[in-house]
Design an enzyme around this catalytic site. Structure first.
Site, mmCIF file in Angstrom:
data_model
loop_
_atom_site.group_PDB
_atom_site.id
_atom_site.type_symbol
_atom_site.label_atom_id
_atom_site.label_comp_id
_atom_site.label_asym_id
_atom_site.label_seq_id
_atom_site.Cartn_x
_atom_site.Cartn_y
_atom_site.Cartn_z
ATOM 1 C CG ASP A 1 -20.099 -2.655 -2.023
ATOM 2 O OD1 ASP A 1 -20.713 -3.602 -2.541
ATOM 3 O OD2 ASP A 1 -20.586 -1.519 -1.902
ATOM 4 N NE ARG B 1 -34.711 -15.114 -21.471
ATOM 5 C CZ ARG B 1 -34.672 -14.863 -22.782
ATOM 6 N NH1 ARG B 1 -33.788 -14.015 -23.267
ATOM 7 N NH2 ARG B 1 -35.520 -15.448 -23.582
#
Lengths: 341, 341, 341, 341
Positions: free
Chosen positions: D127, D266
């Site tokens: 991260d 989507r």
């Protein structure tokens, strides 16, 4: 049963996948024992081997190279193997042998089979030139590596208005050059199967420049040769290992094109990066299927054969078929590719 | 001649390679004109098209997507096309049409062919489930993307002693799950062709943990379903576009395995990354050959057909063959893969 | 404002990302106009340029090469540019120029800046050897390509008990060799910054074989040279473009190692694949940030500078700093890498 | 000396590279002994460890995961470690401990250091949110995986005139979303650091469609949240492991955009593929340098610190600095990226 497996000849992505698959099918599927001979036929002759169980092949599916090692075998030692195969089998306790290798290995396998050894071969070559099978594992990976290289080279060629000459593997058969040339959109493809005219390549490049496409990529197999009188060509020096070194056709052609075109032409010799490293998914599946079916062939006593891809099926064909001739690129595939010179 | 080309149905790596190849062969090889209809059959009906010359297809070989766009066609508009094909052909001046698409597109093509339109289809599906051809382009890329994902997930699964459930595409046929599962070395593979018993998967994982392999990867096709009574399964909510959303089998199975095993199980839904982006070398070659042979079929008047891979050759088979049934994974391929549940 | 942009010097992944970012920031962020000069400074001198709007840079972020082309500039034409910059600016209507290029380009930019032209340079080199910035874009991609090659070659080296010598780019600075050698786990790394003793490499390989690691990979920068008297070394032939051709250090070293070790050693010359093609994510981000900040520098009148990475920040440093000396690999980085010879 | 090493927390590409580097530097460089604790701090507490010599770390540089395993530690066991560190050190004979891990691990390391244990931490997180270091290894790989996914999704989005919402990792810091969004050219980027207005995203997409760009890609961090009142948002169900499952922000946003735009949207949830598998060259180099410098820190008694990247140098900073706050994306980086919403 006790099955021996060995890998011989040049490196080829997918070797470990075959070994793993042989062990999985034999050990988990049939309750067999598997032993792996080290460094090809040498391990068989010298009795160097180790048992291969499920743990021994854990994690190798995606790894390049071969956990068993590989080595060339001298011809006289091969005769030794053929003469003593019975004793060798007895000493190591194997009921069948699965040699994984190229033309040389399959020829050796056939010799051993001819004298009675229970052998099922698995064909292996990045060059895709073994007869009797639609494809061999390793080829797809080699084509993938070469195609990625061509993709990269194209942008440089275009930015610098250059000709790039990419030399790919293929001494006797041009499959890698053909398919990576098609996949990479090379403007010229040169194969061992057809001597090329340098004049035609020069004309092609000039026509491209004339209609505003100021760059070109030529993909040439290491075994491609110019047509008689097409360009100066002498054989390079031969080193102690029998290779013609550092003066390959890629370098020569780039030099010749530069001279004739008066434009920068740069050679790139891809070399061994094409034959190592992690196999593509395609090659892993093919190698895995070959290993599985080799064990099945052993169990049904289908000896003297090698595994083969026929359409979507894995079959077996006589080793004799595999080695009777090299599978080269046929005329119609060249025609279809359009940019073959 | 004047040839029309269009792409219809879902995205598929290699579409641009077919378009480029059609243009190369037709324009450079035969001196034809090519026009490209926009957004599939819609472009044909609405007269939206543009000329495609060599420059128009320059640089698209390696690009995903389709430069012509794609769109679903409503059934009534298809009837409209069939009824007016002659007028449509005349208006656009085309002598033949090459539609590139999946089952729906090929069915539409067959309808048009049946009423007399000169059509040569090119089959397209990442799912590899079209009948009559050994393989379709796009499939190799999808398998490659899924395999790379499994490779990555395995290391995490192993480091964390977890079960990973990877859901890959395949509503009705499990080819992607089968081949990426084999290539990635998944310990369990679940296909639409065979309802799976959750108990068997649980047992497999427990056996692995028992022998010290404290992780497992399950590769499941989106269309795979548990055997009756094998696990709670209700159909998920259907959205406005007819899709069962957000409650796919991958999530359900991970949840169920976690509950039964008392071990962490994580789902990964690969989704659309499998169907876009640059095609593999294999798919580029296949797509390029399909395009080339579609033009040849047009020129020899071999209409009502689609291109197909048969062994190492490109052939044509009747469109009727292509759409008569879905090509699903046969029993023997499941048996051979060993880890299919 | 009206900003001119150009790319000069060798190909480098990320050039298009800079161009795109300059256009995005200038046009969408500031309402500027941007024009792109073709083929580097030539386009400026000859008045060849085109307007660049958002559509002109659509889809180029991930593409290698440069949409503007690139070319070497002769020294006398550069003087011409310096003498006429005011007229050139007027003729093309630009208020500022953003040249993207390597050492030569930045030196030229400095010359133009010294005579009064409002210039903000963007440093570019795959070699990472420009002073004043922590990194340059293109370098990460080159290291990635070289590392993947080493990964592949290792499996072959191991399977065949060979020494592999990989020659990577870097004439004067060894950054690519250093980082790809570290990332690929090369057993020997040779840099231009430190003449290497062949004896030490021989000893390293022999020690590896002695402890059962029967292979080795050496990663050598094209500019690395053996220590005086360490191995026979004569300069190769120089071609018409001033390059020493076909007799690079990689080939020589492999040959020498093979002779001294009595083991197979194979050279692989990566060449131009390192400098083309799609940039890594790292390079795209860095290139995008450089482009953005170059426009900001233009708007705050911060001329005579080039963009630079300083820690996590993008700053500007005087062009004079960028070109005052080559940033070579310092001793402590060699020490830290351990396998530098 | 005898040095202990352990890996804790989530999987992260580069862990094995650190372990290998610690062993290389300590064993080959200093003549130290190294032992590896299994499954993080658990191995330390339970006395599960094994000696790590050069052979033990052979071939792991490029492998994902961690050969030592990893596990979460309950808080009370950590207290146990702190209380008994002296005895634990004595029992295992270690003179220093190198824990490799994220925020939790570094906090634990700090506790152990505070009571007197000689500890040098190595920060690890995909991260990139650990304070005191410019970057952490694993981040570059995660960004690379996410960028490749966005590259693939873009072609599908464009061919089908769709909106694609890609959810990437990042619960509290949006670095992966920021950099992969920039590298992939996402049209919208949503970060945990700034609540996003759905209206703004809707407007952006509509403007794109209006000027003919009939698709859009939104890259959203899993921890991003809509601004108050911006869209319906209830917290999802929490499973037995404390995770909010199957109802992530990516799915919700896609659903909301589809509803508001009346266009297909989507979601793709990348998930764990971002944190496993082979590390990029960048991450391998950074991890290797961290390992090397951790051993040096041990040898100069620089305890209570963690390794850090500061510009181009590896330094050490107090563990207290590393854990004092999360390093989140600052405002100016968002501004610079332009497409952050």
């Amino acid at each position: 049963m006790r099955i021996g497996v060995l890998t011989a000849g040049g490196d080829c992505p997918g070797l470990n996948a075959v070994i793993r698959s042989v062990v999985h099918r034999a050990v988990a599927g049939h309750g067999d024992e598997v032993i792996g001979f080290e460094d090809g036929f040498k391990g068989l002759l010298d009795g160097h081997y180790r048992p291969l169980d499920l743990n021994a092949v854990s994690g190798i599916l995606s790894r390049g190279g071969t956990i068993l090692g590989s080595a060339r075998l001298e011809r006289n030692r091969l005769r030794e193997a053929a003469e003593n195969w019975h004793e060798l089998s007895e000493r190591t306790g194997i009921d069948a042998l699965i040699p994984i290798g190229g033309e040389g290995t399959l020829t050796a396998s056939r010799m051993l089979s001819d004298v009675g050894m229970p052998v099922v071969g698995v064909p292996k070559t990045i060059d895709n030139d073994i007869n009797g099978t639609d494809r061999t594992f390793g080829f797809d990976t080699a084509v993938g590596v070469a195609t990625e290289a061509i993709d990269r080279l194209k942008t440089t060629a275009e930015s610098h208005q250059r000709v790039m000459v990419v030399e790919v593997m293929g001494r006797h058969a041009g499959w890698i050059a053909l398919e990576s040339g098609m996949a990479g959109g090379a403007h010229g493809i040169c194969l061992p199967e057809r001597p090329f005219e340098v004049d035609d390549l020069v004309k092609m490049v000039e026509e491209r420049f004339a209609r505003g496409k100021k760059f070109a990529v030529v993909c040439i197999a290491e075994g491609a040769r110019p047509a008689e009188g097409s360009m100066p060509y002498e054989k390079g020096a031969i080193d102690q290992f029998g290779h013609e070194r550092f003066t390959g056709i890629g370098n020569r052609l780039a030099s010749e094109l530069e001279k004739r075109l008066g434009k920068e032409a740069r050679p790139v010799i891809l070399g061994h990066v094409q034959r190592g490293g992690t196999p593509t998914a395609y090659d892993r599946v093919l190698a895995t299927r070959f290993g599985w079916h080799a064990v099945e062939a052993v169990h049904r006593g289908d000896f003297g054969k090698m595994t083969a891809l026929t359409g979507t099926e894995i079959t077996t064909v006589p080793l004799a078929v595999g080695v009777e001739e090299l599978k080269t690129v046929p005329e119609k595939r060249m025609y279809e590719a359009e940019s073959v010179f």
